[in-house]
Write a protein that holds these residues in place. Structure first.
Motif, short mmCIF file in Angstrom:
data_model
loop_
_atom_site.label_atom_id
_atom_site.label_comp_id
_atom_site.label_asym_id
_atom_site.label_seq_id
_atom_site.Cartn_x
_atom_site.Cartn_y
_atom_site.Cartn_z
N ASP A 349 0.91 -1.45 0.00
CA ASP A 349 -0.09 0.04 -0.06
C ASP A 349 0.91 1.41 -0.10
O ASP A 349 0.37 2.25 -0.38
N ASP A 350 2.17 1.18 0.25
CA ASP A 350 2.80 2.53 0.57
C ASP A 350 4.01 2.43 -0.31
O ASP A 350 4.29 3.13 -1.26
N VAL A 351 5.08 1.66 0.19
CA VAL A 351 6.41 1.95 -0.56
C VAL A 351 6.36 1.14 -1.93
O VAL A 351 7.17 1.75 -2.99
N GLY A 352 5.62 0.37 -2.17
CA GLY A 352 5.37 -0.45 -3.71
C GLY A 352 5.00 0.67 -4.56
O GLY A 352 5.67 0.94 -5.49
N PRO A 353 3.67 1.34 -4.26
CA PRO A 353 3.24 2.16 -5.09
C PRO A 353 4.10 3.40 -5.38
O PRO A 353 4.15 3.84 -6.38
N TYR A 354 4.84 3.77 -4.15
CA TYR A 354 5.80 4.80 -4.24
C TYR A 354 6.81 4.67 -5.18
O TYR A 354 7.36 5.59 -6.02
#
Ligand SMILES: *Cc1c(COP(=O)(O)O)cnc(C)c1O
Length: 467
Positions: A349-354
């Motif tokens: 939800d956070d670092v992957g999409p970022y």
């Protein structure tokens, strides 16, 4: 002084994995001395962002005291005992339970090994044994994929589809064959196909192979959800659904090699969950212990487990270090930390999409033909800005870029002219910014040096770049 001493001893006595011994002897090794978080340090005082998490494994990053303490406590309590001869010990049992809880619901058994290669050896023996016990001893063929990586033991390299390994390793284990890989940039794009059609064609190649061999002779299909060592190859969206359709038409086991994709790399506990697969067996290793100690295993689905248990008698297979107590204790602590810190959700939800957002900006670089990522795995395809096509191989663009990265303080690996990353899952947004900015600088410098080389048109310089 220290560095030169180590280099000399290394040159004199140490044969490295996947290495041209002579060339390394001439060049000298980098001596890595310590590490913390996502950074490694070498004996010459360099601090380097490790965007490969060691070898795809240091998922919780370096220097986690909880893992050190888990190992220390277990070393004091019981440093070794085996799981042969009707014995076991608490770490192996607790780890087995924890793994089966995290795995898909139909997977309730695990066989421990010391590595991913041993996991694939174990898997191969289980698959063939399963069909023999089912009264179908002819079902022995395993279909794998070209350019897959399943390890370096004889069975591992036979299952893998790495041409250079096969060229040095023969004769390989019989009744293993390979079908084309879903690598659109490498194989579909040059043929002028759109990714989704190409993905479906690759699944059709699997079906054609099953028919050619005869379903009655095929034991299993094995694949990585995303090919790691082959070049961080993320299949087209159409690929896995089409493969599932093919497999549904035949009675063949599905083996999903989760050695890299397992334990959060794709933003789920297993790559199989991301792609909604129902594997019969899953080889695991690497991120299982965040690489702190060597441990692997095979998660076994109920269908295969029940046959092996109910009808198999003794399974003549196992390793001295199967379920090693200290390795198991560290792996268990690793899984507990991942859960407590919500690492998998953070990747999803956070670092992957970022990372996806920031990594995609590199596609604007004239030397990048494709920038792809999924979870915390990514790749850049290097191309000649003048043509948009691959550089001539002898130019060694990927190797050059990798060496420039290291000079700039970044570990980014090259597979041919594909640059790949697989950073620790604890990487922060700020560290992703740093990674992407270093990668951008490295691309600029690589472009400059290649342009200079082309101008000089000096074969000696080109030769030098290939090492
Ligand atoms: C690394 C790897 C292996 C082999 O694991 P080892 O621990 O090196 O033996 C097997 N499969 C995949 C997908 C891997 O990436």
């Amino acid at each position: 002084m220290q560095t030169e001493t180590y280099r000399q001893l290394d040159r004199d006595h140490h044969l490295h994995p996947f290495t041209d011994f002579k060339a390394l002897g001439e060049e000298g090794s980098r001596i890595v001395t310590h590490a913390e978080g996502i950074y490694i340090h070498d004996s010459e005082g360099n601090r380097i962002l490790d965007a490969m998490a060691g070898l795809w494994c240091v998922n919780l990053g370096y220097g986690r005291q909880e893992l050190v303490e888990a190992a220390t406590a277990q070393l004091h309590e019981l440093p070794y005992y085996n799981n042969f001869f009707k014995s076991t010990h608490p770490p192996a049992v607790k780890l087995a339970e924890a793994l089966c809880r995290l795995a898909p619901a139909h997977m309730n058994r695990v066989f421990f090994t010391g590595s991913g290669s041993e996991a694939n050896d174990t898997m191969l023996r289980m698959v063939r044994r399963y069909w023999a016990l089912e009264g179908k001893p002819d079902k022995q063929w395993v279909i794998a994929r070209e350019n897959a990586y399943h390890g370096s033991t004889v069975a591992g390299m036979s299952l893998g589809g790495m041409a250079p390994m096969h060229a040095q390793g023969g004769p390989t284990v019989p009744r293993i064959t390979h079908v084309r890989q879903p690598y659109w940039f490498g194989e579909g794009r040059p043929a002028g196909q759109d990714p989704e059609t190409f993905g479906r064609d690759c699944a059709a190649a699997l079906e054609a192979k099953i028919q050619e061999l005869g379903e009655e002779n095929v034991a299993a299909f094995i694949a990585e959800p995303v090919q790691g060592a082959g070049g961080a190859i993320i299949p087209p969206e159409s690929y896995w659904p089409a493969v599932k359709e093919v497999l549904a038409r035949y009675d063949i086991l599905l083996v999903v090699d989760e050695v890299i994709c397992g334990f959060g790399r794709l933003g789920e506990w297993f790559g199989s969950v991301h792609y909604d697969l129902e594997p019969d067996l899953m080889p695991i290793a690497k991120g299982l212990s965040s690489g702190y100690l060597p441990i692997g295993g095979v998660l076994v689905g109920d269908r295969v487990a029940e046959t092996l248990i109910e009808r198999g008698g003794e399974f003549f297979h196992g390793f001295t270090y199967s379920g090693h107590p200290v390795c198991a204790a560290v792996a268990l602590q690793n899984l507990e930390l991942m859960q407590a810190e919500g690492i998998v959700e953070r990747v999803r939800d956070d670092v992957g999409p970022y990372l996806a957002e920031r990594w995609a900006t590199l596609a604007d670089h004239p030397m990048v033909g494709e920038a792809r990522s999924l979870g915390l795995i990514g790749a850049l395809e290097l191309v000649d800005p003048a043509t948009g096509e691959r550089f001539p191989k002898p130019l060694g663009a990927g190797t050059l870029c990798r060496d420039i990265c290291l000079d700039l303080g970044l570990v980014m690996r090259s597979v041919g002219d594909t640059m790949i990353i697989s950073p620790p899952l604890i990487i922060t947004r700020a560290e992703i910014d740093e990674l992407v900015s270093l990668a951008g600088e490295a691309l600029d410098e690589t472009a400059r040096r290649l342009a200079a080389r082309e101008q000089a048109d000096d074969p000696a310089i080109i030769e030098e770049s290939r090492s």
